[in-house]
Scaffold this active site. Sequence first.
Site, PDB file in Angstrom:
ATOM      1  N   SER A 526       1.245  -0.877   0.122  1.00 37.17           N
ATOM      2  CA  SER A 526      -0.295  -0.287  -0.013  1.00 37.17           C
ATOM      3  C   SER A 526       1.200   1.410  -0.143  1.00 37.17           C
ATOM      4  O   SER A 526       1.476   1.516  -1.027  1.00 37.17           O
ATOM      5  CB  SER A 526      -1.323   0.103   0.808  1.00 37.17           C
ATOM      6  N   HIS A 639      -7.510  -5.841  -1.053  1.00 37.99           N
ATOM      7  CA  HIS A 639      -6.530  -4.791  -0.254  1.00 37.99           C
ATOM      8  C   HIS A 639      -6.067  -5.671   0.687  1.00 37.99           C
ATOM      9  O   HIS A 639      -5.034  -4.982   0.899  1.00 37.99           O
ATOM     10  CB  HIS A 639      -6.998  -2.972  -0.575  1.00 37.99           C
TER      11      HIS A 639
END
Length: 666
Positions: A526, A639
């Site tokens: 990320s 994610h």
Amino acid sequence: MNLKRAITVDDLTNFEVYSDPQLAPNGDGYAFVSTTVNADKEYESQLFYQDMKDEKIRQWTFTKGRNSHPRFSPDGTSVVFQSDRSGIPQIWRLPLGGGEAKQITTFKNGATNPAWSKDGNYIIFTASLEKDDCIHNQEEQTKEARQKEQEENNKQPKIISRLAYKSDAGGFLDEKKSQLILYNIETQQFTPLTTADADHTYQDISPNGSVLFAANLQEEADYELTNDLYTVNIYTKELTKITKEKGIYYEASFSPSGEKIACFGNDLTYASATLTELYLFDLVSGERKCLSEEWDFELGDAMIGDTRIGASEAGPIWSKDEQSIYFLGTDHGATGLYSVSVSSKLETLYKNNNHVFGFSYDMEQESFVVGISSPTEPCNYYSFKRGDEIGKLTNANATFLTEVELIEPEEIQFKAEDGWDIQGWLLRPYGFEKGKKYPFVLEIHGGPHAMYGQTFFHEMQVLAAKGYVVLYTNPRGSHGYGQEFVNACRHDYGGKDYLDVMNAVDYALENFPFIDEERLGVTGGSYGGFMTNWIVGHSNRFKAAVTQRSISNWLSFYGVSDIGYFFNKWEHGHDLLDDPEKLWEISPLKYAKNVETPLLILHGEQDFRCPIEQAEQLFVTLKHLKKEVEFVRFPGANHELSRSGDPKLRMERLNHICRWFEKYIR
């Protein structure tokens, strides 16, 4: 000589993770959730109960799948919980005097997060409903019917008219909204408590039957990123807005009398880098007070790990006399249990350089059950009473810990170039021998407003077991070090935050001579993936890099991420049309020609937070430039791949990381 074996990637299937401790009303025991990865490499969560007197642990559920969110009835005779044993999460009730669990709901889209009214006559839960759905004729679909309906929906065009039309957790959003439903135990009837075109999140219920919930009921909710508190009375259906000031409010709870509300929240002064505050609402006087106004640390649990599956209580929770409020706090790589008086006097109840991941409070005995993790102990529960030493209740993962060598991290503290203090931790490799040189991996966390610290981290331990020195730090932008620190990377991505992580490498090389400076690797996910991409475009120091669920282009991120339309403004100060040149300047893709480091790109195909086009752009550009690059796509993964994703894919991901570093720096 090592008597224990090294931890492996496959050990993900060999330990259990505890979550959600819930003390019984009489304080004689507590329920909790234990999650494991079973032989089929699927998650399995079961409910357990430990008696505080004989300390025996009894398993309550045995079904394949996930059983979670246990909540005792006020009289302690039954537990309501959610389970997907029928194929989709539904609400079940288990009598504690004996007998099988009974299914309460058969809602088409499932039902979650059950809670009891104070008199025990009602259960409140959440259900996903379309505007005209009738809650009285809900029928649960078979697995085959759900699959067929999904296949048919996937063939249909999606008509999109909202700005926020997708989310990483929920995928493409439809017309369904999370509504609060009331279930009458005696009549077995359902009553809708909310119907607005918004998602409603249950918070608490008062003695007089007022249900407290959080929602964004703004007319233009996509543009007004707020979250207000409301109450709705289960008898009169009267709706009352509690919050008046603009902000985000959550984790709210009534005082025992129902006259006050405590909650977490913030006013977004520093956008996503704003510290969490603790607010007190007096429902009699209408006054709002910020109890944490003079503090400078993050409330709640901001610790990053890859095994904390399942929610746990972080507060705020009231004392019986309504004079104190209990909560978790995040500070310098650890989390602890804190108390604050209604006059704002802060007290540390328990903090010991580890990770308190949840707690439950017994009002009558004024005692706690706290869940604690450390780098060498995945999880355990402890009893605690103010002024006393904690007492260990469980011995989780005993066999695993007997067999496997876990490395205790060494804390480091160093000065950044501009004098700021930076904290981090270093793991020596398994089987460490003096005089030998070892390859090195720098780990960079996501967020960026989160925190590495003293918790169990499977990935870190696996890399150490493979023979790497592992370094992880909290550069500016991380939580745990106050408001100025967490805000310091905003509008400066790739600036002093980059120098912080590079200074960390300098410090490690200067102080740990067993690190081979010719065999350095770097990885992160990320924001950590952004920083990995940024590093390889600005330095050839590392001989191998692995970028995970990363950001390469802030220009396209604005339009493809589920948060891009506000995140760019919050973090960089610019939207796409405000200053595209600035966004391009801080995009790693711009510096692709500089990349000489072999780069492995790992990305989930259903990642809507940092969509896979970010990885595609980076891969195609580097490959077109004939750089050393490889791209691994994980089907169906969002994610959360590395933390709560499909266990098989999580293990594959770790194997690819180890393979890449083995190839280039081992």
